[in-house]
Write an enzyme that holds these catalytic residues in place. Sequence first.
Site, PDB file in Angstrom:
ATOM      1  N   ASN A 103       0.847  -1.205   0.000  1.00  0.00           N
ATOM      2  CA  ASN A 103       0.000   0.000   0.000  1.00  0.00           C
ATOM      3  C   ASN A 103       0.879   1.250   0.000  1.00  0.00           C
ATOM      4  OD1 ASN A 103       0.556   0.825   2.853  1.00  0.00           O
ATOM      5  ND2 ASN A 103      -0.323  -1.209   3.217  1.00  0.00           N
TER       6      ASN A 103
ATOM      7  N   ASP B 121      -4.378  -6.517   5.275  1.00  0.00           N
ATOM      8  CA  ASP B 121      -5.371  -7.343   5.966  1.00  0.00           C
ATOM      9  C   ASP B 121      -5.315  -8.790   5.483  1.00  0.00           C
ATOM     10  OD1 ASP B 121      -6.470  -5.354   7.613  1.00  0.00           O
ATOM     11  OD2 ASP B 121      -7.549  -4.511   5.904  1.00  0.00           O
TER      12      ASP B 121
ATOM     13  N   PRO C  39      -3.253 -12.037  10.759  1.00  0.00           N
ATOM     14  CA  PRO C  39      -3.631 -11.765  12.148  1.00  0.00           C
ATOM     15  C   PRO C  39      -3.701 -10.258  12.371  1.00  0.00           C
ATOM     16  CG  PRO C  39      -1.344 -12.498  12.011  1.00  0.00           C
ATOM     17  CD  PRO C  39      -1.930 -12.641  10.631  1.00  0.00           C
TER      18      PRO C  39
ATOM     19  N   ILE D 295      -2.663  -7.342  14.368  1.00  0.00           N
ATOM     20  CA  ILE D 295      -1.576  -7.129  15.329  1.00  0.00           C
ATOM     21  C   ILE D 295      -2.062  -6.346  16.546  1.00  0.00           C
ATOM     22  CG2 ILE D 295       0.712  -6.104  15.637  1.00  0.00           C
ATOM     23  CD1 ILE D 295       1.035  -6.461  12.518  1.00  0.00           C
ATOM     24  N   VAL D 296      -2.670  -5.180  16.272  1.00  0.00           N
ATOM     25  CA  VAL D 296      -3.038  -4.316  17.407  1.00  0.00           C
ATOM     26  C   VAL D 296      -4.137  -4.969  18.256  1.00  0.00           C
ATOM     27  CG1 VAL D 296      -4.765  -2.820  16.268  1.00  0.00           C
ATOM     28  CG2 VAL D 296      -3.321  -1.912  18.085  1.00  0.00           C
TER      29      VAL D 296
ATOM     30  N   PHE E 181      -4.687   3.147  14.808  1.00  0.00           N
ATOM     31  CA  PHE E 181      -5.001   4.162  13.816  1.00  0.00           C
ATOM     32  C   PHE E 181      -6.171   3.648  12.987  1.00  0.00           C
ATOM     33  CE2 PHE E 181      -2.155   7.829  13.063  1.00  0.00           C
ATOM     34  CZ  PHE E 181      -1.374   7.707  14.185  1.00  0.00           C
TER      35      PHE E 181
ATOM     36  N   LYS F  33     -11.483  -3.808  18.493  1.00  0.00           N
ATOM     37  CA  LYS F  33     -10.103  -4.211  18.799  1.00  0.00           C
ATOM     38  C   LYS F  33      -9.737  -3.948  20.255  1.00  0.00           C
ATOM     39  CE  LYS F  33      -8.805  -3.239  13.989  1.00  0.00           C
ATOM     40  NZ  LYS F  33      -7.689  -3.547  13.096  1.00  0.00           N
TER      41      LYS F  33
HETATM   42  O1  PMT Z   1       2.916   6.093   6.536  1.00  0.00           O
HETATM   43  P1  PMT Z   1       2.376   7.440   6.055  1.00  0.00           P
HETATM   44  O2  PMT Z   1       2.585   7.636   4.578  1.00  0.00           O
HETATM   45  O3  PMT Z   1       2.902   8.582   6.883  1.00  0.00           O
HETATM   46  O4  PMT Z   1       0.792   7.429   6.244  1.00  0.00           O
HETATM   47  C1  PMT Z   1       0.241   7.393   7.515  1.00  0.00           C
HETATM   48  C2  PMT Z   1      -0.945   6.424   7.599  1.00  0.00           C
HETATM   49  C3  PMT Z   1      -2.080   6.919   6.713  1.00  0.00           C
HETATM   50  C4  PMT Z   1      -0.523   5.026   7.137  1.00  0.00           C
HETATM   51  C5  PMT Z   1      -1.351   6.368   9.102  1.00  0.00           C
HETATM   52  O5  PMT Z   1      -1.746   7.641   9.514  1.00  0.00           O
HETATM   53  C6  PMT Z   1      -2.483   5.377   9.328  1.00  0.00           C
HETATM   54  O6  PMT Z   1      -3.663   5.672   9.177  1.00  0.00           O
HETATM   55  N1  PMT Z   1      -2.127   4.120   9.709  1.00  0.00           N
HETATM   56  C7  PMT Z   1      -3.057   3.005   9.856  1.00  0.00           C
HETATM   57  C8  PMT Z   1      -3.347   2.427   8.500  1.00  0.00           C
HETATM   58  C9  PMT Z   1      -4.303   1.235   8.571  1.00  0.00           C
HETATM   59  O7  PMT Z   1      -3.930   0.155   8.246  1.00  0.00           O
HETATM   60  O8  PMT Z   1      -5.480   1.504   9.071  1.00  0.00           O
HETATM   61  P2  PMT Z   1      -6.685   0.413   9.212  1.00  0.00           P
HETATM   62  O9  PMT Z   1      -7.886   1.256   9.483  1.00  0.00           O
HETATM   63  O10 PMT Z   1      -6.723  -0.464   8.036  1.00  0.00           O
HETATM   64  O11 PMT Z   1      -6.271  -0.438  10.468  1.00  0.00           O
HETATM   65  C10 PMT Z   1      -6.746  -0.162  11.780  1.00  0.00           C
HETATM   66  C11 PMT Z   1      -5.676  -0.425  12.793  1.00  0.00           C
HETATM   67  O12 PMT Z   1      -5.392  -1.803  12.870  1.00  0.00           O
HETATM   68  C12 PMT Z   1      -4.344   0.258  12.521  1.00  0.00           C
HETATM   69  O13 PMT Z   1      -3.821   0.692  13.758  1.00  0.00           O
HETATM   70  C13 PMT Z   1      -3.484  -0.845  11.932  1.00  0.00           C
HETATM   71  O14 PMT Z   1      -2.094  -0.662  12.204  1.00  0.00           O
HETATM   72  C14 PMT Z   1      -4.029  -2.048  12.677  1.00  0.00           C
HETATM   73  N2  PMT Z   1      -3.907  -3.337  11.984  1.00  0.00           N
HETATM   74  C15 PMT Z   1      -4.594  -3.549  10.827  1.00  0.00           C
HETATM   75  C16 PMT Z   1      -4.539  -4.795  10.239  1.00  0.00           C
HETATM   76  C17 PMT Z   1      -3.759  -5.814  10.833  1.00  0.00           C
HETATM   77  N3  PMT Z   1      -3.669  -7.001  10.279  1.00  0.00           N
HETATM   78  N4  PMT Z   1      -3.087  -5.563  11.966  1.00  0.00           N
HETATM   79  C18 PMT Z   1      -3.144  -4.342  12.549  1.00  0.00           C
HETATM   80  O15 PMT Z   1      -2.528  -4.128  13.584  1.00  0.00           O
END
Ligand code: PMT
Length: 399
Positions: A210, A279, A305, A307-308, A324, A342
Amino acid sequence: MQSLQNKNIVLGISGGIAAYKGPELVRRLKEQGADVRVVLTDSAKEFVTPLSLQAVSANPVSDNLLDPQAELAMGHIELAKWADLVLIAPATANTIAKLAHGMADDLLTTIALATPAPIAIAPAMNQQMWHNSFTQENLNKLAQHGVIQLGPASGEQACGDIGLGRMLDVPELVEQVGGLSTDEILSGQHWVITAGPTREAIDPVRYISNHSSGKMGYAIAQAAQKAGAKVTLVSGPTNLAPPSQCDIVNVSSAADMHQQALSLATTATVFVACAAVADYRVAQVAEQKIKKHEDAMQINLVKNPDIVADVAALKAQRPFSVGFAAETQDVEHYARGKLAKKNLDLIAANDVAVSGQGFNSSDNALTVYSADQSIDIPLASKTQVAATLVNIIAEKLKS
Ligand code: PMT
């Protein structure tokens, strides 16, 4: 030992009667080893002269956002970056209101908005103004954004009233500023932060990934480190230089990141999941480069999986868990859904459909949600946004 040795302090003086204590405050801060640069509001100049402040600080005094000469010497953004602490003393009700609403209509409020450094205010005003619900709401808002409040004291006021609203006496104020040890509010804490993208291999030459650059996560790591935490950054592949004085663990896939993050999480005070983790991964990674035979091909994906969520589900030694949410629509709805699902303590949501923020840009804007609150961090550089986010997390940890 001097409690403010080598600290750069921007002292903002706004226009209340306590402004006359400015020169004494500068002298005491310098006695503690600080380098002090004074910024005056227009009304502060009615109470104290730039010349006396320049003499005691041994630095030019700034008072005008649009002064080309001053900007040549040290521009307002440079001043904002130079500061280890922005101390506003006295902070009038008017200045507090402007800060609480993110206004930047003079040099002082512009610096406050532009600085990555912690901000401390020493309120000073009439006791009735202090108790006014507008003032109290503004102060609450600032506290939620990590602004540190020093005082006020109670006693007889210049107007003859008695009550809360006096600026702290200078020795007391300087002692409290020294106690902030501005860069060590997280001292003794271990922060584990994930950053960047993951890569999910398809075959030896291709992968799914991504647009994450890692900038946001690296900025959080730097801000937490600057605030005194030991920081371990678990990073997917990026083109960024590792933040100084942070331990870095380089990973590639979500599975690698999961393994490293989980083994570090039990030693962490705070876990921040900023990485854009895939994901799904490819069910069967081809051992050899896939050859082009058909017009279309299908790849089977299986879920990675989370992670968070796994960190936040730890039964023992669970760190304060911050996620995030990168959303393109219904940001609050989806962010709150992830916060609950989560089991996170906080989630920082960004609207990644807005250009100039989010993925791969230098700036960002976040809304930080907890179960019962939301705090906006307006659009600013990722360095500044990260500093505010770190202050918000630090405040939450205390409560
Ligand atoms: O890296 P940059 O270019 O500076 O951009 C910053 C950013 C946009 C990446 C950052 O601000 C951001 O939003 N990061 C989270 C991106 C994301 O994957 O969001 P999500 O809504 O899909 O996931 C939700 C949360 O679960 C996130 O904290 C993610 O790290 C976590 N996650 C998701 C999937 C997974 N398998 N494990 C996780 O821990």
